[in-house]
Design an enzyme around this catalytic site. Structure first.
Site, PDB file in Angstrom:
ATOM      1  N   HIS A  74      -8.092   0.985  -2.000  1.00 35.25           N
ATOM      2  CA  HIS A  74      -8.041   2.384  -1.567  1.00 35.25           C
ATOM      3  C   HIS A  74      -9.434   2.904  -1.283  1.00 35.25           C
ATOM      4  O   HIS A  74     -10.411   2.493  -1.932  1.00 35.25           O
ATOM      5  CB  HIS A  74      -7.320   3.256  -2.599  1.00 35.25           C
ATOM      6  CG  HIS A  74      -7.913   3.259  -3.972  1.00 35.25           C
ATOM      7  ND1 HIS A  74      -8.944   4.088  -4.337  1.00 35.25           N
ATOM      8  CD2 HIS A  74      -7.630   2.537  -5.092  1.00 35.25           C
ATOM      9  CE1 HIS A  74      -9.257   3.885  -5.617  1.00 35.25           C
ATOM     10  NE2 HIS A  74      -8.481   2.940  -6.094  1.00 35.25           N
ATOM     11  N   ASP A  76     -10.191   6.272  -1.293  1.00 36.45           N
ATOM     12  CA  ASP A  76     -10.468   7.548  -1.958  1.00 36.45           C
ATOM     13  C   ASP A  76     -11.046   7.319  -3.352  1.00 36.45           C
ATOM     14  O   ASP A  76     -10.909   6.230  -3.929  1.00 36.45           O
ATOM     15  CB  ASP A  76      -9.208   8.435  -2.029  1.00 36.45           C
ATOM     16  CG  ASP A  76      -8.063   7.798  -2.815  1.00 36.45           C
ATOM     17  OD1 ASP A  76      -7.812   6.592  -2.633  1.00 36.45           O
ATOM     18  OD2 ASP A  76      -7.421   8.509  -3.618  1.00 36.45           O
ATOM     19  N   ASP A 106     -14.466   1.630  -8.651  1.00 38.37           N
ATOM     20  CA  ASP A 106     -13.056   1.945  -8.312  1.00 38.37           C
ATOM     21  C   ASP A 106     -12.993   2.670  -6.988  1.00 38.37           C
ATOM     22  O   ASP A 106     -13.005   3.885  -6.953  1.00 38.37           O
ATOM     23  CB  ASP A 106     -12.458   2.789  -9.446  1.00 38.37           C
ATOM     24  CG  ASP A 106     -10.981   3.061  -9.265  1.00 38.37           C
ATOM     25  OD1 ASP A 106     -10.358   2.435  -8.395  1.00 38.37           O
ATOM     26  OD2 ASP A 106     -10.447   3.920  -9.991  1.00 38.37           O
ATOM     27  N   GLU A 138      -4.819   7.070  -3.255  1.00 30.99           N
ATOM     28  CA  GLU A 138      -4.302   6.260  -4.372  1.00 30.99           C
ATOM     29  C   GLU A 138      -4.438   7.032  -5.672  1.00 30.99           C
ATOM     30  O   GLU A 138      -3.559   6.991  -6.533  1.00 30.99           O
ATOM     31  CB  GLU A 138      -5.082   4.932  -4.464  1.00 30.99           C
ATOM     32  CG  GLU A 138      -4.462   3.922  -5.419  1.00 30.99           C
ATOM     33  CD  GLU A 138      -4.944   4.040  -6.866  1.00 30.99           C
ATOM     34  OE1 GLU A 138      -4.338   3.410  -7.738  1.00 30.99           O
ATOM     35  OE2 GLU A 138      -5.917   4.775  -7.136  1.00 30.99           O
ATOM     36  N   GLU A 139      -5.564   7.748  -5.791  1.00 31.06           N
ATOM     37  CA  GLU A 139      -5.895   8.413  -7.056  1.00 31.06           C
ATOM     38  C   GLU A 139      -5.023   9.634  -7.316  1.00 31.06           C
ATOM     39  O   GLU A 139      -5.122  10.251  -8.358  1.00 31.06           O
ATOM     40  CB  GLU A 139      -7.380   8.814  -7.071  1.00 31.06           C
ATOM     41  CG  GLU A 139      -8.357   7.642  -6.950  1.00 31.06           C
ATOM     42  CD  GLU A 139      -8.402   6.771  -8.204  1.00 31.06           C
ATOM     43  OE1 GLU A 139      -7.602   7.000  -9.132  1.00 31.06           O
ATOM     44  OE2 GLU A 139      -9.237   5.853  -8.240  1.00 31.06           O
ATOM     45  N   GLU A 166      -8.318  -3.815  -7.543  1.00 29.13           N
ATOM     46  CA  GLU A 166      -8.679  -2.836  -8.591  1.00 29.13           C
ATOM     47  C   GLU A 166      -9.521  -3.545  -9.650  1.00 29.13           C
ATOM     48  O   GLU A 166      -9.377  -4.749  -9.867  1.00 29.13           O
ATOM     49  CB  GLU A 166      -7.412  -2.269  -9.237  1.00 29.13           C
ATOM     50  CG  GLU A 166      -6.613  -1.316  -8.357  1.00 29.13           C
ATOM     51  CD  GLU A 166      -7.210   0.080  -8.264  1.00 29.13           C
ATOM     52  OE1 GLU A 166      -8.160   0.393  -9.005  1.00 29.13           O
ATOM     53  OE2 GLU A 166      -6.723   0.849  -7.420  1.00 29.13           O
ATOM     54  N   HIS A 359     -13.798   6.254 -12.850  1.00 27.37           N
ATOM     55  CA  HIS A 359     -13.526   7.687 -13.070  1.00 27.37           C
ATOM     56  C   HIS A 359     -14.568   8.370 -13.960  1.00 27.37           C
ATOM     57  O   HIS A 359     -14.426   9.554 -14.241  1.00 27.37           O
ATOM     58  CB  HIS A 359     -12.127   7.926 -13.681  1.00 27.37           C
ATOM     59  CG  HIS A 359     -11.001   7.394 -12.838  1.00 27.37           C
ATOM     60  ND1 HIS A 359      -9.687   7.742 -13.038  1.00 27.37           N
ATOM     61  CD2 HIS A 359     -10.985   6.549 -11.783  1.00 27.37           C
ATOM     62  CE1 HIS A 359      -8.917   7.125 -12.159  1.00 27.37           C
ATOM     63  NE2 HIS A 359      -9.682   6.388 -11.382  1.00 27.37           N
TER      64      HIS A 359
HETATM   65 ZN   LIG Z   1      -8.533   2.458  -8.124  1.00 29.08          ZN
END
Ligand SMILES: [Zn+2]
Length: 386
Positions: A74, A76, A106, A138-139, A166, A359
């Site tokens: 992803h 984003d 990520d 995705e997030e 991931e 994150h």
């Molecule tokens: Zn991810």
């Protein structure tokens, strides 16, 4: 062939510089990737949102008449708001063998590795094509990849296998839980709080529903266990709550959010059914005796299927071999793998970086992980060229 570490770092710096927080457009990043691929003679196809603000991108390297191996990730990233960073999150910064930046782990690091390998993929004379499948959103519940998956086997080729990058520190993840989220909205009747018998207290009835959810949580803990997961049961959490309008008014509005993370094979709708039955039996008759307009609405807002690798596809032994590993893992977070598999493309999760860094402030990807991933993709190209 030597891993193209310098190219991967350079590409990662370019990708990180695009602020692609999920709430923002990812088009500038997609345009950059399209241009990069075009410079290498690779055509790509967008799957845009109706308003054109975001898009997934799909590209193929190698033969076009057979299904291939898709590298999926992803574009984003999660927001940086409220986080305290030691360097600008959108400027890739190398310190002590680590590459700091939002999304470095990520999962723009994986995208950068895939892109950096494109010249080698081209030079290999692939027997099976290698596809790139880059998504968005995705997030915020794995929503952006769904329109692209819907095109697989139609406008886009259905991959034989999908490698979702991931962060697993290049370990092989062959199962994850499936999150389902609900929003529960209650509508009571207002009254002066000194005269509560004229009102219906939405917060009080929400409390009854929460009590039932807590009992369900206890039942799940005591229920089916799969020791590969941490924790080994299907989890249930109440995640958000809001209600009331003033300190002297019987509250009319109240809503709360709850989620479960289901083990593969567990049917989440059983829980929705149990909460609805509880509301019908233990709340609504009483509420409506006084106020027929009162309501309880229970709505599923997002669902990603739990994922367990397709044992017949050969993807697990192949990925173990490419990653130089001898065992697989199960994780409690979710990825796009379950959705790809639901769309008919066997998937596996294996990518650079540690989920613990995802994150967070000062998110980083170590250069060692980046190189591990490049070597993995080199072996994947060997296999696809054989
Ligand atoms: Zn991810």
């Amino acid at each position: 062939m030597t891993p193209p570490t310098a190219a991967a770092k350079e590409l990662l710096a370019r990708l990180v510089a695009f602020d692609t927080e999920s709430a923002k457009s990812n088009i500038a990043l997609i345009r950059f990737v399209e241009d990069y691929l075009a410079q290498h003679g690779i055509a790509s196809e967008r799957v845009p949102t109706p308003d054109g603000e975001k898009a997934s991108l799909f590209a193929s390297i190698g033969p076009t008449d057979r299904p291939g191996l898709a590298l999926s990730g992803h574009t984003d990233v999660v927001p940086v708001a409220g986080q305290s960073w030691d360097s600008d999150p959108f400027t890739l910064t190398e310190r002590d063998g680590r590459l700091y930046g939002r999304g470095s782990c990520d999962m723009k690091g994986y995208l950068a590795c895939a892109l950096a390998m494109v010249p080698q993929f081209k030079a290999r004379g692939l027997n099976l094509p290698i596809h790139l499948a880059f998504s968005y959103d995705e997030e915020v519940g794995c929503t952006g990849v769904r329109p692209m998956i819907a095109e697989l086997g139609k406008r886009l080729p259905l991959p034989r296998m999908v490698f979702v990058g991931e962060p697993t520190e290049m370990g092989v993840v062959d199962a994850h839980k499936g999150p389902v989220r609900w929003r529960v909205e209650l509508k009571g009747r207002a009254a002066h709080s000194s005269m509560p018998h004229y009102g219906v207290n939405a917060i009080a009835y929400a409390g009854r529903l929460l009590g039932e959810l807590l009992r369900m949580e206890e039942d799940l803990k005591a229920g089916a266990q799969d020791s590969r997961f941490d924790p080994p049961w299907t989890t249930l959490q109440i995640t958000q709550i809001e209600g009331g309008t003033a300190s002297n008014v019987v509250p009319v509005p109240c809503w709360f959010g709850w989620e479960i993370r289901a083990l593969p094979g567990f049917d989440p709708m059983l829980l929705e059914g149990r909460l609805k039955a509880f509301a019908e039996t233990h709340c609504l008759p009483e509420m409506r005796r006084l106020a027929p307009e009162t309501e309880i609405r229970i709505t599923a807002t997002n669902r990603v299927s739990a994922y367990a690798a397709d044992e017949t596809s050969g993807i697990v032994p192949l990925t173990l071999q490419l990653a130089g590993q001898n065992k697989t893992y199960a994780v409690s977070y979710c990825t796009e793998a379950g959705l790809f598999q639901g769309g008919g493309a066997p998937a596996i999760v294996c990518g650079p970086g540690n989920i613990a860094q995802a994150h967070t402030a000062n998110e980083f990807l170590s250069v060692a992980e980046l190189e591990k991933c490049l070597r993995f993709l080199g072996r994947l190209a060997d296999w696809a060229a054989a």
